[in-house]
Scaffold this motif. Structure first.
Motif, PDB file in Angstrom:
ATOM      1  N   GLU A 275       0.841  -1.206   0.000  1.00  0.00           N
ATOM      2  CA  GLU A 275       0.000   0.000   0.000  1.00  0.00           C
ATOM      3  C   GLU A 275       0.873   1.251   0.000  1.00  0.00           C
ATOM      4  OE1 GLU A 275      -2.603  -0.782   3.318  1.00  0.00           O
ATOM      5  OE2 GLU A 275      -4.238  -1.399   1.986  1.00  0.00           O
ATOM      6  N   ARG A 276       1.944   1.232   0.761  1.00  0.00           N
ATOM      7  CA  ARG A 276       2.860   2.391   0.762  1.00  0.00           C
ATOM      8  C   ARG A 276       3.514   2.557  -0.609  1.00  0.00           C
ATOM      9  NH1 ARG A 276       3.446   0.868   6.277  1.00  0.00           N
ATOM     10  NH2 ARG A 276       4.959  -0.776   5.856  1.00  0.00           N
ATOM     11  N   LEU A 279       1.347   4.071  -3.289  1.00  0.00           N
ATOM     12  CA  LEU A 279       1.114   5.523  -3.234  1.00  0.00           C
ATOM     13  C   LEU A 279       1.916   6.205  -4.326  1.00  0.00           C
ATOM     14  CD1 LEU A 279       1.290   6.396   0.571  1.00  0.00           C
ATOM     15  CD2 LEU A 279      -0.729   6.367  -0.890  1.00  0.00           C
ATOM     16  N   LEU A 280       3.134   5.741  -4.540  1.00  0.00           N
ATOM     17  CA  LEU A 280       3.962   6.354  -5.574  1.00  0.00           C
ATOM     18  C   LEU A 280       3.670   5.796  -6.951  1.00  0.00           C
ATOM     19  CD1 LEU A 280       6.864   6.951  -3.282  1.00  0.00           C
ATOM     20  CD2 LEU A 280       6.298   8.537  -5.119  1.00  0.00           C
ATOM     21  N   GLU A 283       0.976   7.452  -8.872  1.00  0.00           N
ATOM     22  CA  GLU A 283       1.228   8.775  -9.439  1.00  0.00           C
ATOM     23  C   GLU A 283       1.951   8.678 -10.782  1.00  0.00           C
ATOM     24  OE1 GLU A 283       0.217  11.728  -7.860  1.00  0.00           O
ATOM     25  OE2 GLU A 283      -0.817  10.285  -6.583  1.00  0.00           O
ATOM     26  N   PRO A 309       8.364   9.561 -11.449  1.00  0.00           N
ATOM     27  CA  PRO A 309       9.370  10.580 -11.788  1.00  0.00           C
ATOM     28  C   PRO A 309       8.991  11.966 -11.254  1.00  0.00           C
ATOM     29  CG  PRO A 309       8.820   9.238 -13.705  1.00  0.00           C
ATOM     30  CD  PRO A 309       7.870   8.844 -12.629  1.00  0.00           C
ATOM     31  N   ASP A 310       7.686  12.309 -11.251  1.00  0.00           N
ATOM     32  CA  ASP A 310       7.283  13.650 -10.819  1.00  0.00           C
ATOM     33  C   ASP A 310       7.353  13.820  -9.313  1.00  0.00           C
ATOM     34  OD1 ASP A 310       6.750  14.229 -13.405  1.00  0.00           O
ATOM     35  OD2 ASP A 310       4.596  13.854 -13.252  1.00  0.00           O
ATOM     36  N   VAL A 311       6.988  12.783  -8.589  1.00  0.00           N
ATOM     37  CA  VAL A 311       6.729  12.967  -7.168  1.00  0.00           C
ATOM     38  C   VAL A 311       7.851  12.467  -6.277  1.00  0.00           C
ATOM     39  CG1 VAL A 311       5.038  12.624  -5.337  1.00  0.00           C
ATOM     40  CG2 VAL A 311       4.274  12.723  -7.697  1.00  0.00           C
ATOM     41  N   GLY A 312       8.392  11.297  -6.547  1.00  0.00           N
ATOM     42  CA  GLY A 312       9.435  10.782  -5.675  1.00  0.00           C
ATOM     43  C   GLY A 312       9.513   9.270  -5.728  1.00  0.00           C
ATOM     44  N   ALA A 313      10.083   8.659  -4.687  1.00  0.00           N
ATOM     45  CA  ALA A 313      10.317   7.217  -4.681  1.00  0.00           C
ATOM     46  C   ALA A 313      10.181   6.680  -3.271  1.00  0.00           C
ATOM     47  CB  ALA A 313      11.719   6.925  -5.213  1.00  0.00           C
ATOM     48  N   VAL A 314       9.935   5.364  -3.159  1.00  0.00           N
ATOM     49  CA  VAL A 314       9.864   4.717  -1.852  1.00  0.00           C
ATOM     50  C   VAL A 314      10.579   3.374  -1.935  1.00  0.00           C
ATOM     51  CG1 VAL A 314       7.577   3.798  -2.420  1.00  0.00           C
ATOM     52  CG2 VAL A 314       8.341   3.803  -0.054  1.00  0.00           C
ATOM     53  N   GLU A 315      11.283   3.029  -0.868  1.00  0.00           N
ATOM     54  CA  GLU A 315      11.990   1.756  -0.798  1.00  0.00           C
ATOM     55  C   GLU A 315      11.770   1.191   0.589  1.00  0.00           C
ATOM     56  OE1 GLU A 315      15.896   1.727  -2.702  1.00  0.00           O
ATOM     57  OE2 GLU A 315      16.601   0.530  -0.996  1.00  0.00           O
ATOM     58  N   GLU A 316      11.546  -0.108   0.675  1.00  0.00           N
ATOM     59  CA  GLU A 316      11.292  -0.700   1.986  1.00  0.00           C
ATOM     60  C   GLU A 316      11.776  -2.139   2.032  1.00  0.00           C
ATOM     61  OE1 GLU A 316       7.364   0.035   3.420  1.00  0.00           O
ATOM     62  OE2 GLU A 316       7.544  -1.372   5.094  1.00  0.00           O
TER      63      GLU A 316
ATOM     64  N   PHE B  80      -0.542  14.175  -1.181  1.00  0.00           N
ATOM     65  CA  PHE B  80       0.331  13.034  -1.310  1.00  0.00           C
ATOM     66  C   PHE B  80       1.150  12.795  -0.036  1.00  0.00           C
ATOM     67  CE2 PHE B  80       4.145  11.133  -3.087  1.00  0.00           C
ATOM     68  CZ  PHE B  80       3.541   9.990  -3.589  1.00  0.00           C
ATOM     69  N   ARG B  87       0.247   6.328   6.323  1.00  0.00           N
ATOM     70  CA  ARG B  87       0.476   4.901   6.090  1.00  0.00           C
ATOM     71  C   ARG B  87       1.830   4.414   6.601  1.00  0.00           C
ATOM     72  NH1 ARG B  87      -3.069   2.213   3.208  1.00  0.00           N
ATOM     73  NH2 ARG B  87      -4.642   3.373   2.042  1.00  0.00           N
ATOM     74  N   ALA B 109      11.206   0.426   8.428  1.00  0.00           N
ATOM     75  CA  ALA B 109      11.961   0.016   7.240  1.00  0.00           C
ATOM     76  C   ALA B 109      11.558   0.811   5.996  1.00  0.00           C
ATOM     77  CB  ALA B 109      11.740  -1.473   6.984  1.00  0.00           C
ATOM     78  N   ALA B 110      10.554   1.687   6.113  1.00  0.00           N
ATOM     79  CA  ALA B 110      10.063   2.408   4.929  1.00  0.00           C
ATOM     80  C   ALA B 110      10.791   3.738   4.766  1.00  0.00           C
ATOM     81  CB  ALA B 110       8.556   2.660   5.049  1.00  0.00           C
ATOM     82  N   ALA B 111      11.259   3.991   3.545  1.00  0.00           N
ATOM     83  CA  ALA B 111      11.978   5.239   3.252  1.00  0.00           C
ATOM     84  C   ALA B 111      11.409   5.865   1.988  1.00  0.00           C
ATOM     85  CB  ALA B 111      13.465   4.957   3.091  1.00  0.00           C
ATOM     86  N   PHE B 112      10.787   7.038   2.139  1.00  0.00           N
ATOM     87  CA  PHE B 112      10.252   7.775   0.989  1.00  0.00           C
ATOM     88  C   PHE B 112      11.170   8.942   0.654  1.00  0.00           C
ATOM     89  CE2 PHE B 112       6.434   5.672   2.387  1.00  0.00           C
ATOM     90  CZ  PHE B 112       5.647   5.537   1.256  1.00  0.00           C
ATOM     91  N   THR B 113      11.301   9.250  -0.611  1.00  0.00           N
ATOM     92  CA  THR B 113      11.957  10.479  -1.060  1.00  0.00           C
ATOM     93  C   THR B 113      10.941  11.216  -1.916  1.00  0.00           C
ATOM     94  OG1 THR B 113      14.006   9.251  -1.197  1.00  0.00           O
ATOM     95  CG2 THR B 113      13.976  11.424  -2.241  1.00  0.00           C
ATOM     96  N   ILE B 114      10.554  12.437  -1.515  1.00  0.00           N
ATOM     97  CA  ILE B 114       9.596  13.153  -2.364  1.00  0.00           C
ATOM     98  C   ILE B 114      10.091  14.558  -2.679  1.00  0.00           C
ATOM     99  CG2 ILE B 114       7.590  11.817  -1.589  1.00  0.00           C
ATOM    100  CD1 ILE B 114       6.681  14.217   0.017  1.00  0.00           C
ATOM    101  N   ASN B 115       9.645  15.047  -3.821  1.00  0.00           N
ATOM    102  CA  ASN B 115      10.092  16.353  -4.297  1.00  0.00           C
ATOM    103  C   ASN B 115       9.266  17.462  -3.678  1.00  0.00           C
ATOM    104  OD1 ASN B 115      11.811  14.921  -6.036  1.00  0.00           O
ATOM    105  ND2 ASN B 115      10.180  14.771  -7.580  1.00  0.00           N
TER     106      ASN B 115
END
Lengths: 381, 381
Positions: A275-276, A279-280, A283, A309-316, B80, B87, B109-115
């Protein structure tokens, strides 16, 4: 026709048949509710031709407070009639029909007169002559529906895939649905074997309504199959659905029998991570998340990655219970995985992968034989 | 910029300012949430230019669990960012902004990068220099808003009528709204007289949001007025709204001072009867119900009548508490009466009529001076 009845008992029956009544039908009389009143009961009927529901309120039910002064029948505008009945001031109401199909509805000081239609012009319900009846526990059948119907297709381009394929042979009852991107299959062993073999496709929309009607009640559901109709009996209520015609594709060959990489994980933990990530992915234009599995001599890691590309990224990094086999990088539509994961509730599950472009499967860690979800990955290179 | 914070405390503040943030704005940076972080607090700002909301989360609030490692500021995509924060897996989260306005949001463990965007480009909030402050009990002010805002106009053709007209002179605080078909007026006596006289028109939409923000909390609301802005202070939260410019029509002359027929009735009983009658009027083209009042030597009756040529008709005798004066037959839009009746809650009310084509009024049977609803009838002949 004239009767007096307890309003709440009447509303409960009205709500049951209203599920089958659509305002969008091309047959005007089907926007109506059919009432047939005899000396000791009222029969309610609603239909949109795909689904028909019939139920009965009996005078010997004390809560019904039903007294029939004069039998008869009428078709009343369903949505409108239902709003009136719900807003009447007293606990009971009286409905009387005189000449010209006009119904008088009275309760306390409120008196409505509404225009009805001749019940003789209402279409006949399908007749199901088969006596071969299958009985299922209501909660089991609702669960079978809810876990398979998620995979039916919404696209009318292949109508057969908008249904769930049920097969019944001896004591083995199987339900399977696929929209060609994913598949869900459930098997149940019946306590009493069926005498005939059946193979039918029931529209997903009918099953969703049936599942809602089963609700939280524990009562059994009896199913009778005919050539092009199925009838479900829930207590005093009969639920008819048309069947889809045609041959359902052979889905058994789609399910891989071997795997190169397996992962065990808690279904709700994986669902929260997906789900997290979604979210990306939502978009971005292609709505794909990537799962990377790596099992080295010293460490085993599973990583979910989503980006836009517009909003960002998530890694888990996922907290897996077990991870074995070849390293793998696989991309898929997270919404398919979310639907599949929800169907496992709080269970531990096992995911089995073959390669980046082959379908992968999800089964409960316990009892992996009778419930399988399959998802086709997305090529991203 | 870098801080760690309790997620639930942060979300509460985020929800407060999100009321002011629209996705439909023509100024892209206003789709964002502005965060300003100092050594001991975070200030949240949201605005759609009509409404601006600013609130503060302080490190000395224990629930905030706020530790600031590095002050700074940023604008993040509000909708966003809010979905991400809600979450995240852990009870706390860390937000860090590095060069290029990229924000890293980590939790477990969740890591977001947003603009994000440069906070220096965010518009400045209005400055309100006035020190003339009016204090109102939160629940009283919410009630004033909710009972008057129902009568504001939704039509932009006369913009001035889309607001509620507030006047403040000494200890008398008056709110009035009209869409030219109906009017609602409330008066309140303030415990402390204001030093200046004020006369402002606040947009209905701003008041609806303010009322929701006051919610069920019992705290006071402080109001400060300036030339073209109003500021409401609720605890740590500042709510700014623009004012509507122009002269509000003189509504005092619209309210009749005499009547020919009066009726007393329980507001919820009349509401239920009007809801039933409007079921039919809604099906007809002109949406009108008719009230017939008759006070003879032997009997006094009030009858509601609604009909639709296609569907049917409804008639209901009302249980009035008192009925006096000339006989009358009057027709009106039932939806206006429903809105007005809801604003009286469970009270007994008095309706006063002059003639079939003149506005009629509703006031509470007790304290009829400070709350009045007025409805203009419809000509049906």
């Amino acid at each position: 026709m004239k009767f007096t009845v307890n309003r709440q008992s009447f509303i409960k029956k009205l709500n049951d048949v209203s599920r089958a009544i659509s305002t969008k039908t091309t047959i005007p009389i089907l926007t109506g509710l059919k009432l047939v009143v005899t000396d000791n009961e009222i029969t309610f009927t609603g239909s949109d031709t795909d689904i028909s529901i019939e139920t009965t309120l009996r005078a010997n039910d004390d809560n019904a407070e039903l007294t029939v002064e004069e039998p008869g029948n009428i078709v009343l505008p369903a949505r409108f009639f239902s709003e009136i009945v719900k807003r009447l001031p007293e606990a009971t109401m009286t409905i009387a029909v005189k000449e010209g199909f006009q119904a008088n509805i009275t309760s306390g000081a409120a008196a409505f007169t509404i225009n009805g239609l001749d019940a003789n012009n209402y279409p006949h319900l399908p007749e199901i002559e088969s006596n071969d009846e299958v009985t299922l526990a209501g909660d089991v059948f609702r669960d079978i529906i809810n876990t398979t119907v998620i995979a039916v297709s919404n696209q009318e381009s292949r109508p057969i895939l908008t249904g769930v394929h049920f097969t019944l042979a001896g004591d083995e009852f199987t339900a399977v649905a696929t929209d060609s991107h994913r598949l869900s299959q459930r098997k149940v062993t019946l306590p009493n074997p069926a005498s005939e073999t059946h193979d039918v496709i029931i529209p997903g929309k009918s099953l969703v309504e049936l599942s809602r009607m089963i609700g939280e009640e524990q009562q059994d559901v009896k199913m009778r199959l005919a050539e092009n109709q199925v009838l479900f009996m829930l207590g005093d209520t009969a639920f008819y659905s048309r069947l889809l015609e045609g041959n359902y594709p052979d889905t058994s060959r789609l399910i891989p029998s071997e795997s190169e990489t397996t992962m065990e994980i808690s279904a709700p933990a994986l669902l929260a991570a997906i789900e997290r990530a979604s979210l990306l992915s939502h978009e971005s234009r292609n709505n794909v998340v990537k799962l990377t599995l790596s099992d080295t001599a010293t460490d085993a890691t599973a990583t979910i990655f989503g980006n836009s590309p517009d909003v960002g990224a998530v890694e888990e990094n996922l907290s897996t219970l077990a991870l074995d086999g070849n390293d793998l990088e696989i991309s898929f539509n997270p919404d398919y995985l979310k639907d599949a994961l929800r169907s496992f509730g709080q269970s531990q599950i096992k995911l089995s992968f073959t390669s980046a472009l082959r379908p992968f499967t999800l089964v409960p860690s316990e009892d992996g034989e009778n419930f399988i979800q399959l998802i086709t990955p997305v090529r991203t290179f």
